[in-house]
Enzyme design. Structure first.
Site, short mmCIF file in Angstrom:
data_model
loop_
_atom_site.label_atom_id
_atom_site.label_comp_id
_atom_site.label_asym_id
_atom_site.label_seq_id
_atom_site.Cartn_x
_atom_site.Cartn_y
_atom_site.Cartn_z
CE LYS A 159 -3.03 3.19 1.17
NZ LYS A 159 -2.03 4.27 1.01
CD GLU A 161 8.52 12.43 13.58
OE1 GLU A 161 7.35 12.01 13.60
OE2 GLU A 161 9.48 11.75 13.19
CD GLU A 166 11.33 3.85 10.48
OE1 GLU A 166 11.17 4.68 11.40
OE2 GLU A 166 11.49 4.14 9.29
C1 SIN Z 1 15.92 6.96 6.45
O1 SIN Z 1 15.92 5.78 6.06
O2 SIN Z 1 16.98 7.57 6.51
C2 SIN Z 1 14.70 7.71 6.86
C3 SIN Z 1 13.53 6.89 7.14
C4 SIN Z 1 12.30 7.69 7.49
O3 SIN Z 1 12.29 8.88 7.63
O4 SIN Z 1 11.26 7.02 7.62
#
Ligand code: SIN
Length: 483
Positions: A179, A386, A255
């Site tokens: 997705k 953030e 993540e």
């Molecule tokens: C990265 O891989 O450097 C950044 C990953 C992200 O911002 O999700």
């Protein structure tokens, strides 16, 4: 630009075929630098998601049996094709996402390297054979693909976050439903085409863009044949997905968000610290979960660090990512720009001093000037949330204990950065930061050969490195009786 948008497929990719969505609806993809429409993309429906699961489930067994070397060769060819087409891939990424062409080229290379890395890992899926300590048999431990996976990718790295998931899934022998993000689906659609050309069999990779993530995700996760979810995105959405995976006990890699501290000690090489700060802050225009979100600087060097950072940030050239000499492109959307405005205004109202930037750029495109905020008070929201934009709030600390306490004063734990010439301190502070990754005298940790991931509210699981393929493999133990 090079006509690339006209050349890429804009339909759904299911079971090796490009097709319209079930109700033939489409949605628009815009250039954030001009606010102009680039093209229309098929808007996936729930029945399309179900068809994608059918295709992935049907392809799984044969794909798992395909020799690892063959799977690795497909990734290797895809890596090669990405290198050959790097210019086109970069232009497409800049048009849909906004980052500068130089940054897009860097991302294309970063993305392709995940394929090269995992082409090499495909042939190193190991196990073990050992005597039963109690006697009378042997223990055989092997690893098998987890099965069909749902991969949800974010808009900020349209290619690399895809290859970082697809690479290990292919290497491990898993089939996939991807997705892609609504804001930047084009790079992923193009990648599906490229992977087909590299030899990926029908049904192994299915791509379903949609204006509704839940419309795709709900039926996919409700199907027990789907055995894993890999998600890159916000902590808020990640929490909901974790709950959703409970039903079928699917494995997960999460993540999620970050709030990276950037610590500058009094003994740091200030030139290196400012260079590192620019990388950690301006890479991807700050729209990265590993972007330095807050700068904590030792009192004796805080003024000088702020002065140098201010000079560098005000020297950046803002404009459309395809323009020559531009170093900072637009933010992804009006919503994202408004969030940045809100956090800067909140800090300003509470007493922070704007040393450069602090404003949008008039005209079309979602531009926000690179900004440095000094004397940021503890209660400013920007130190907790953030920012996902080119804003660097600076505060000070008195000693190492305070620096570490400030660094850890967050629910997040993705990455921390520290600058010092003292090796003992570097190791001590690096070990004491509650994060999955630490950059020591560098503003860049991302590397296909390293395990990327966080702790606490930044999630769990690792992408890249030898660890990256483990997320797509189940351990299986065979008890062998030997007379
Ligand atoms: C990265 O891989 O450097 C950044 C990953 C992200 O911002 O999700």
């Amino acid at each position: 630009m090079s006509g690339i948008v006209e050349r890429i497929p804009t339909q759904l990719f299911i079971d090796g075929k490009w097709q319209d969505s079930a109700d033939r609806s489409t949605f628009g993809v815009d250039d954030p630098g001009t606010e102009q429409r680039l093209c229309e993309v098929a808007d996936g429906q729930a029945t399309d998601a179900e068809a994608a699961v059918e295709a992935a489930a049907a392809a799984q067994e044969a794909w798992a049996r395909t020799p690892p070397r063959e799977r690795g060769e497909i990734l290797r060819r895809a890596w090669q094709l990405m290198r050959e087409r790097a210019d086109d891939l970069a232009v497409l990424m800049t048009l849909e996402m906004g980052k500068t062409l130089a940054e897009s080229r860097t991302e294309v290379n970063y993305a392709a390297e995940f394929f090269r890395w995992f082409s090499e890992e495909a042939v190193r899926i190991d196990g073990r054979y050992s005597p039963n300590p109690a006697g009378g048999g042997r223990l055989i431990v092997t690893r098998q693909p987890v099965g069909p996976c749902l991969l949800i990718t974010p808009w900020n790295f349209p290619l690399a976050m895809g290859t970082r998931k697809i690479g290990p899934a292919v290497a491990a022998g898993c089939t996939m439903i991807v997705k892609p993000p609504q804001l930047t689906p084009l790079s992923m659609l193009n990648l599906a085409d490229l992977l087909t050309e590299a030899g990926l069999p029908d049904g192994v990779l299915n791509v379903v863009p949609s204006t509704s993530a839940t419309r795709i995700v709900n039926p996919v996760l409700a199907d027990a044949r789907v055995r894993k979810l890999s998600f890159t995105g916000s902590t808020e959405v990640g929490r909901r997905l974790v709950e959703q995976c409970a039903g079928n006990l699917q494995r997960m890699s999460m993540e999620l968000g970050g709030n990276a501290p950037f610590l500058v000690f009094a003994d740091a090489d200030l030139d290196a610290a400012v260079r590192g700060a620019l990388t950690a802050k301006l890479r991807n225009n700050g729209e990265s979960c590993v972007a330095a979100n807050r700068f904590h600087v030792a009192e004796p060097v805080a003024e000088e660090f702020t002065r140098r950072l201010t000079a560098e940030m005000s020297a950046q050239r803002i404009g459309h990512g395809t323009e020559k000499g531009v170093t900072v492109g637009p933010l992804i959307s009006a919503e994202q720009r408004d969030k940045v405005i809100e956090l800067v205004e909140d800090a300003r109202t509470r007493g922070a001093r704007v040393t450069t930037g602090g404003e949008t750029v008039a005209g079309t495109g979602y531009f926000y000037r690179p900004t440095v905020l000094a004397d940021v008070p503890e209660d400013a929201r920007i130190l907790r949330e953030e920012v996902f934009g080119p804003v660097a709030p600076v505060t000070t600390f008195a000693d190492e204990d305070e620096a570490v306490a400030l660094g850890n004063d967050t629910e997040f734990g993705l990455v921390g950065y520290l600058f010092t010439r003292d090796l003992d301190r570097a190791v001590r502070v690096g070990e004491n930061l509650h994060t999955g990754m630490v950059g020591i005298n560098t503003g860049l940790v991302s590397n296909p050969a390293a395990p990327f991931g966080g702790v606490k509210a930044s999630g769990f699981g690792r992408e890249g490195g030898p660890e990256g393929i483990d997320e797509y493999l189940d351990t299986k133990y065979l008890a062998l009786a030997v007379g």
